[in-house]
Scaffold this motif. Structure first.
Motif, PDB file in Angstrom:
ATOM      1  N   GLY A 298      -9.836   6.286   5.934  1.00 24.77           N
ATOM      2  CA  GLY A 298      -8.819   7.262   6.136  1.00 24.77           C
ATOM      3  C   GLY A 298      -7.943   7.366   5.035  1.00 24.77           C
ATOM      4  O   GLY A 298      -7.113   8.272   5.298  1.00 24.77           O
ATOM      5  N   LYS A 299      -8.202   6.655   3.952  1.00 20.29           N
ATOM      6  CA  LYS A 299      -7.101   6.974   2.975  1.00 20.29           C
ATOM      7  C   LYS A 299      -7.390   8.180   1.878  1.00 20.29           C
ATOM      8  O   LYS A 299      -6.509   8.728   1.604  1.00 20.29           O
ATOM      9  CB  LYS A 299      -7.305   5.862   1.637  1.00 20.29           C
ATOM     10  N   ALA A 300      -8.558   8.818   2.256  1.00 31.56           N
ATOM     11  CA  ALA A 300      -8.593  10.049   1.477  1.00 31.56           C
ATOM     12  C   ALA A 300      -7.954  11.210   2.225  1.00 31.56           C
ATOM     13  O   ALA A 300      -7.200  12.034   1.580  1.00 31.56           O
ATOM     14  CB  ALA A 300     -10.271  10.580   1.576  1.00 31.56           C
TER      15      ALA A 300
ATOM     16  N   LEU B 190       4.753   7.934   9.385  1.00 29.58           N
ATOM     17  CA  LEU B 190       3.979   6.872   9.108  1.00 29.58           C
ATOM     18  C   LEU B 190       3.329   6.469  10.620  1.00 29.58           C
ATOM     19  O   LEU B 190       4.122   5.921  11.394  1.00 29.58           O
ATOM     20  CB  LEU B 190       4.299   5.627   8.397  1.00 29.58           C
ATOM     21  N   GLY B 191       2.375   6.948  10.931  1.00 24.83           N
ATOM     22  CA  GLY B 191       1.423   6.500  12.026  1.00 24.83           C
ATOM     23  C   GLY B 191       1.765   7.472  13.485  1.00 24.83           C
ATOM     24  O   GLY B 191       2.692   8.417  13.345  1.00 24.83           O
ATOM     25  N   GLN B 192       1.028   6.900  14.447  1.00 23.37           N
ATOM     26  CA  GLN B 192       0.810   8.063  15.604  1.00 23.37           C
ATOM     27  C   GLN B 192       2.229   7.910  16.462  1.00 23.37           C
ATOM     28  O   GLN B 192       2.739   9.207  16.886  1.00 23.37           O
ATOM     29  CB  GLN B 192      -0.287   7.470  16.759  1.00 23.37           C
TER      30      GLN B 192
ATOM     31  N   LEU C  86       0.774  -1.160  -0.081  1.00 22.40           N
ATOM     32  CA  LEU C  86       0.024   0.007  -0.155  1.00 22.40           C
ATOM     33  C   LEU C  86       0.929   1.307   0.173  1.00 22.40           C
ATOM     34  O   LEU C  86       0.461   2.303  -0.687  1.00 22.40           O
ATOM     35  CB  LEU C  86      -0.879   0.015   1.272  1.00 22.40           C
ATOM     36  N   LEU C  87       1.956   1.441   0.546  1.00 24.35           N
ATOM     37  CA  LEU C  87       2.888   2.253   0.712  1.00 24.35           C
ATOM     38  C   LEU C  87       3.283   2.771  -0.589  1.00 24.35           C
ATOM     39  O   LEU C  87       3.462   3.682  -1.119  1.00 24.35           O
ATOM     40  CB  LEU C  87       3.933   2.308   1.547  1.00 24.35           C
TER      41      LEU C  87
ATOM     42  N   PHE D  46      -2.840   0.778   9.327  1.00 22.09           N
ATOM     43  CA  PHE D  46      -4.183   1.177   9.921  1.00 22.09           C
ATOM     44  C   PHE D  46      -5.025   1.441   8.775  1.00 22.09           C
ATOM     45  O   PHE D  46      -6.082   1.052   8.820  1.00 22.09           O
ATOM     46  CB  PHE D  46      -4.067   2.322  10.615  1.00 22.09           C
ATOM     47  N   LEU D  47      -4.455   1.892   7.766  1.00 29.52           N
ATOM     48  CA  LEU D  47      -5.484   2.004   6.588  1.00 29.52           C
ATOM     49  C   LEU D  47      -6.047   0.914   5.785  1.00 29.52           C
ATOM     50  O   LEU D  47      -7.001   0.914   5.278  1.00 29.52           O
ATOM     51  CB  LEU D  47      -4.795   3.040   5.209  1.00 29.52           C
ATOM     52  N   LEU D  48      -5.421  -0.080   5.839  1.00 28.26           N
ATOM     53  CA  LEU D  48      -5.901  -1.437   5.416  1.00 28.26           C
ATOM     54  C   LEU D  48      -6.973  -1.774   6.148  1.00 28.26           C
ATOM     55  O   LEU D  48      -7.822  -2.337   5.663  1.00 28.26           O
ATOM     56  CB  LEU D  48      -4.579  -2.583   5.411  1.00 28.26           C
ATOM     57  N   ASP D  49      -7.091  -1.631   7.475  1.00 27.70           N
ATOM     58  CA  ASP D  49      -8.247  -2.066   8.430  1.00 27.70           C
ATOM     59  C   ASP D  49      -9.470  -0.818   8.051  1.00 27.70           C
ATOM     60  O   ASP D  49     -10.565  -1.201   8.776  1.00 27.70           O
ATOM     61  CB  ASP D  49      -7.935  -2.075   9.700  1.00 27.70           C
TER      62      ASP D  49
END
Length: 241
Positions: free
Chosen positions: A224-226, A177-179, A120-121, A217-220
């Motif tokens: 959130g992809k937008a 990438l990520g929190q 995905l990345l 996270f986006l896979l699940d």
């Protein structure tokens, strides 16, 4: 009249002592009354004087990228005891774009961000004209914990090491990438805004950075992809919208 009763005090005293000995008392008692049921008095040591308090020692980190990466993968690194493969950064440190993730994926052994999150990345990078070949990819933790989460007691130190890493690279742009990785921007819990370009301060200066939800996270959570796409456009164009 009967005969006067006489008492041998020595015999009496010996009898009393024998009684107490048979009762288990084998030492002298104090003259003053004692409360045997009272808790013992604990003697506290005197507080250390200011001169005796050790000053915190600032950690001396390697000041070259090559030495720092070698140390991060060595036996003195925080992740040395995690019992999972450690994975170093990939790509050229001279690349204008640096990508910072939180940790290797569970199946990573030779390179970072593999599996479905990595695919995905790759697609997201291709959409803005970038690729792994045009970026330097590093991680906050060099290993994936068995539980899949960085131990909270080690997170602060690993974030400071990641900031040092960024300073040694001094990229022009930073994709976070990520929190957890987002904490390099200064937010204690990584919850800083995911909207807009941020000024990431490090030892090498300042770098424009954007943060997106982690690909795993986006896979699940495909919705959130937008938001991730809007952030990637900001990173690509270098202007806020």
């Amino acid at each position: 009249m009967g005969a006067e009763l006489t008492t041998d005090w020595r015999t009496g005293a010996a009898s009393v002592l024998d009684w107490w000995s048979d009762a288990g008392v084998d030492m002298l008692a104090d003259d003053e009354p004692r409360d045997w049921l009272a808790p013992p008095v604990v003697k506290r040591e005197a507080a250390a004087t200011p001169d005796a308090v050790a000053e915190p020692v600032e950690e001396k980190l390697p000041d070259t990228l090559e030495a720092f990466v070698a140390w991060r993968l060595g036996e003195d690194a925080p992740e040395a005891g995690w019992m999972t493969p450690r994975v170093g950064p990939q790509g050229s440190p001279d690349a204008p774009l640096m990508i910072l993730t939180d940790m290797p994926e569970a199946g990573d052994t030779e390179s970072l961000t593999g599996g479905a999150p990595g695919r995905l990345l790759d697609r997201m990078l291709a959409a803005i004209g970038e690729s792994r070949d045009s970026a330097y990819i590093a991680s906050v933790a060099t290993a994936c914990p068995i539980g899949g989460r960085i131990p909270p007691e080690q997170e602060e130190r690993l974030i400071s090491l990641a900031l040092h890493h960024i300073g040694l690279v001094s990229p022009k742009k930073l994709l976070i990438l990520g929190q957890t990785a987002n904490r390099v921007g200064g937010a204690a819990d990584g919850s800083a805004s995911l909207n807009g370009i941020r000024d990431i301060k490090h030892s090498g200066g300042n770098t424009d950075g954007v943060t997106i939800r982690h690909p795993r996270f986006l896979l699940d959570h495909p919705a959130g992809k937008a938001d991730a796409w809007r952030q990637l456009l900001l990173l690509s164009r270098g202007t806020s919208q």
